[in-house]
Design a protein around this motif. Structure first.
Motif, PDB file in Angstrom:
ATOM      1  N   ILE A  72      40.775  53.031  46.766  1.00 19.44           N
ATOM      2  CA  ILE A  72      39.558  52.759  47.541  1.00 19.44           C
ATOM      3  C   ILE A  72      38.324  52.897  46.670  1.00 19.44           C
ATOM      4  N   VAL A  73      38.301  53.940  45.833  1.00 16.99           N
ATOM      5  CA  VAL A  73      37.178  54.129  44.902  1.00 16.99           C
ATOM      6  C   VAL A  73      37.055  52.923  43.988  1.00 16.99           C
ATOM      7  N   SER A  74      38.210  52.439  43.498  1.00 19.29           N
ATOM      8  CA  SER A  74      38.198  51.290  42.598  1.00 19.29           C
ATOM      9  C   SER A  74      37.633  50.048  43.279  1.00 19.29           C
ATOM     10  N   LEU A  75      37.943  49.881  44.561  1.00 19.19           N
ATOM     11  CA  LEU A  75      37.468  48.703  45.290  1.00 19.19           C
ATOM     12  C   LEU A  75      35.987  48.800  45.643  1.00 19.19           C
ATOM     13  N   LEU A  76      35.518  50.005  45.933  1.00 18.79           N
ATOM     14  CA  LEU A  76      34.138  50.182  46.380  1.00 18.79           C
ATOM     15  C   LEU A  76      33.139  50.323  45.236  1.00 18.79           C
ATOM     16  N   ALA A  77      33.630  50.744  44.085  1.00 19.73           N
ATOM     17  CA  ALA A  77      32.716  51.021  42.966  1.00 19.73           C
ATOM     18  C   ALA A  77      32.081  49.735  42.446  1.00 19.73           C
ATOM     19  N   ASP A  78      30.793  49.828  42.156  1.00 19.52           N
ATOM     20  CA  ASP A  78      30.106  48.687  41.537  1.00 19.52           C
ATOM     21  C   ASP A  78      29.874  48.930  40.056  1.00 19.52           C
ATOM     22  N   ASP A  79      30.459  49.990  39.562  1.00 20.05           N
ATOM     23  CA  ASP A  79      30.361  50.327  38.146  1.00 20.05           C
ATOM     24  C   ASP A  79      31.701  50.001  37.486  1.00 20.05           C
ATOM     25  N   TRP A  84      33.251  51.073  34.758  1.00 19.51           N
ATOM     26  CA  TRP A  84      34.112  52.155  34.282  1.00 19.51           C
ATOM     27  C   TRP A  84      34.791  52.871  35.450  1.00 19.51           C
ATOM     28  N   LEU A  85      34.086  53.025  36.549  1.00 18.94           N
ATOM     29  CA  LEU A  85      34.681  53.639  37.732  1.00 18.94           C
ATOM     30  C   LEU A  85      35.811  52.758  38.280  1.00 18.94           C
ATOM     31  N   THR A  86      35.563  51.463  38.347  1.00 19.28           N
ATOM     32  CA  THR A  86      36.573  50.535  38.853  1.00 19.28           C
ATOM     33  C   THR A  86      37.826  50.555  37.993  1.00 19.28           C
ATOM     34  N   VAL A  87      37.626  50.497  36.673  1.00 20.13           N
ATOM     35  CA  VAL A  87      38.759  50.443  35.749  1.00 20.13           C
ATOM     36  C   VAL A  87      39.538  51.746  35.747  1.00 20.13           C
ATOM     37  N   VAL A  88      38.836  52.879  35.624  1.00 21.11           N
ATOM     38  CA  VAL A  88      39.519  54.179  35.538  1.00 21.11           C
ATOM     39  C   VAL A  88      40.270  54.494  36.824  1.00 21.11           C
ATOM     40  N   ALA A  89      39.597  54.351  37.967  1.00 21.73           N
ATOM     41  CA  ALA A  89      40.241  54.647  39.244  1.00 21.73           C
ATOM     42  C   ALA A  89      41.408  53.701  39.501  1.00 21.73           C
ATOM     43  N   GLY A  90      41.225  52.429  39.217  1.00 18.16           N
ATOM     44  CA  GLY A  90      42.290  51.460  39.432  1.00 18.16           C
ATOM     45  C   GLY A  90      43.478  51.691  38.515  1.00 18.16           C
ATOM     46  N   LEU A  91      43.209  52.054  37.267  1.00 16.92           N
ATOM     47  CA  LEU A  91      44.289  52.275  36.310  1.00 16.92           C
ATOM     48  C   LEU A  91      45.123  53.486  36.702  1.00 16.92           C
ATOM     49  N   ILE A  92      44.455  54.584  37.079  1.00 19.04           N
ATOM     50  CA  ILE A  92      45.183  55.783  37.488  1.00 19.04           C
ATOM     51  C   ILE A  92      46.013  55.498  38.734  1.00 19.04           C
ATOM     52  N   ALA A  93      45.421  54.786  39.696  1.00 19.40           N
ATOM     53  CA  ALA A  93      46.146  54.450  40.930  1.00 19.40           C
ATOM     54  C   ALA A  93      47.362  53.569  40.627  1.00 19.40           C
ATOM     55  N   LEU A  94      47.195  52.597  39.728  1.00 25.32           N
ATOM     56  CA  LEU A  94      48.283  51.681  39.396  1.00 25.32           C
ATOM     57  C   LEU A  94      49.416  52.393  38.677  1.00 25.32           C
ATOM     58  N   VAL A  95      49.074  53.203  37.671  1.00 26.94           N
ATOM     59  CA  VAL A  95      50.093  53.937  36.925  1.00 26.94           C
ATOM     60  C   VAL A  95      50.813  54.933  37.836  1.00 26.94           C
ATOM     61  N   GLY A  96      50.037  55.616  38.675  1.00 27.78           N
ATOM     62  CA  GLY A  96      50.641  56.578  39.595  1.00 27.78           C
ATOM     63  C   GLY A  96      51.581  55.913  40.574  1.00 27.78           C
TER      64      GLY A  96
END
Length: 207
Positions: free
Chosen positions: A63-70, A72-84
């Motif tokens: 959700i953070v990855s989808l809502l973030a307009d930054d 680095w936030l989008t990439v980091v949150a999305g990457l952790i969610a995907l790997v997890g």
């Protein structure tokens, strides 16, 4: 290629190895199969609990990855969610295969006996199997699996493609090592996903 050829040879020779399983090995294999079945049953629900604890945090990271307009936030949150999610999914699939593997205790015992007959030192392999059979507790069962693989004289990959031993192969290298690695990965995923979700959610709210 080497592992695949070994698996095909194992499949072709299983019938011959089955005829070489002696009475002592049959008894040890039956007891080991019983211990493995008990261990898996004891760990079934705790392993599920450990696996699902991180799911809400992974959803939060998505959700953070989808809502973030930054970026680095989008990439980091999305990457952790995907790997997890990939790690949790891999563990869930392997967990289900192991649960299925111990459902037919008699067949598992038969395959364990065949694995003993396939080893370089049948006497030593039978001894290791007996040690496993004497372990009733779930966690202690799996703490002995690495020693089981070493003592059987079966190198990594020997049973990787052995379709005729679909149950026993989950308790030998390399599959047992992968299972242990995935378990600890899922275990570490709980604090990592929680802390990451908390910090990144705070960073998102602060913007």
């Amino acid at each position: 290629m080497g592992i695949g050829r070994t698996g095909r040879r194992v499949n072709a020779a299983v019938g011959g190895f089955a005829s070489r399983v002696d009475g002592q090995t049959e008894v040890a294999a039956a007891r080991a199969a019983q211990a493995l079945r008990l261990g898996v049953r004891l760990l079934r629900w705790p392993s599920l609990g450990i696996m699902v604890v991180s799911w809400p945090f992974l959803v939060g990271l998505a959700i953070v990855s989808l809502l973030a307009d930054d970026t680095w936030l989008t990439v980091v949150a999305g990457l952790i969610a995907l790997v997890g999610a990939a790690l949790s999914g891999a563990f869930a699939w392997r967990r289900s295969r192991i649960i299925v593997a111990v459902e037919d205790e008699q067949q598992l015992a038969t395959e364990l006996g065949i694995a003993v007959a396939m080893s370089d030192d049948v006497g030593e392999a039978r001894l290791v199997l007996g040690q496993l059979a004497g372990t009733a507790g779930g966690p202690r069962v799996f703490s002995r699996l690495k020693a089981l693989g070493r003592g059987f004289g079966l190198g990594p990959g020997v049973l990787q493609d052995a379709a005729d031993l679909p149950r026993a192969r989950w308790f030998f290298p390399p599959k047992v090592g992968t299972t242990v690695t995935l378990f600890f990965g899922v275990l570490w995923l709980v604090p990592v996903s929680f802390v990451s979700c908390l910090l990144l959610a705070i960073a998102l709210a602060a913007r």
